[in-house]
Design an enzyme around this catalytic site. Structure first.
Site: not given
Length: 231
Positions: A188-189
């Site tokens: 993810s981020r």
């Protein structure tokens, strides 16, 4: 009993069902085939590793902005904040932190303050390392006001593999920097949006530790972007 409680504390609760399922399947496989069982236990061990929830040594300071996630600072640029947070058309500094599957995925509050708004936005699942992920991917946006009166935003962004964003915050929550507030499963981020005049203390390509790395200091005057040398 305390030992059992400590054991559960080091694993995020989102991982319990996965770990239990992997372990059960591993035992069943082992009863039929030793090699398959071994592979299952390796997968179970990886699952425990992924959902690890370690304590962190959080820097103390009302002017500090702490990294909300472990990972590599992939990009620092001026960009518009998520429209759903109502911050208008004024660009802010966006610090993007990319998490691979080996990073700790528990997310932390970046500053002391109060939660002003939350907004979940369903979307696509492009690779989180791509710039368009900030706009098109599934995300959970949070707007907060720091104790010093600065409005900042932080956004959990689902990636190519991630399929669940967990955010435990509610509007009007009083929060402290470094507190755990959620998790993104499997790659993810996290983006952090800061006012343009904010003094940054990190650089692109740097590895950040959630809850420990100081990414900005509102108490300093903004200077030229910091330069780092690999040694």
């Amino acid at each position: 009993m305390k030992q059992y409680n400590d054991l559960f504390k080091i694993i995020h609760r989102e991982g319990y069902i996965f770990i239990a399922s992997f372990a059960l399947v591993s035992f069943l496989l082992a009863s039929f085939n030793e090699k398959l069982g071994c592979m299952g236990f390796i997968a179970t061990a990886w699952c425990i590793y992924f959902f690890r929830n370690p304590d962190r040594f959080v820097p103390i300071g009302n002017d500090l902005v702490i990294s909300p996630a472990d990972g590599v600072i992939q990009e620092i640029k001026e960009a518009l904040p998520p429209a759903e947070l109502g911050l208008g058309d004024v660009e802010m500094i966006r610090v993007s932190i990319f998490l691979n599957i080996f990073n700790v995925h528990v997310n932390r509050i970046p500053a002391n303050g109060k939660i002003l708004a939350l907004h979940y936005n369903p979307g696509k699942f492009f690779n989180a390392s791509l710039d368009k992920a900030s706009v098109y991917n599934e995300r959970q946006s949070v707007l907060m006001e720091t104790e010093q009166g600065q409005k900042i935003a932080f956004v959990q962004i689902a990636g190519l593999i991630a399929r669940r964003i967990v955010c435990d915050l509610e509007e009007s929550n009083e929060v402290k920097a470094g507190e755990r507030y959620g998790i993104i499963r499997f790659g993810s981020r996290v983006d952090v949006y800061l006012p343009l005049k904010t003094a940054l203390l990190v650089s692109k390509g740097q590895t950040a530790i959630g809850g420990e790395t100081i990414i900005a200091d509102f108490g300093r005057k903004k200077t030229a972007e910091l330069q780092f040398e690999r040694k």
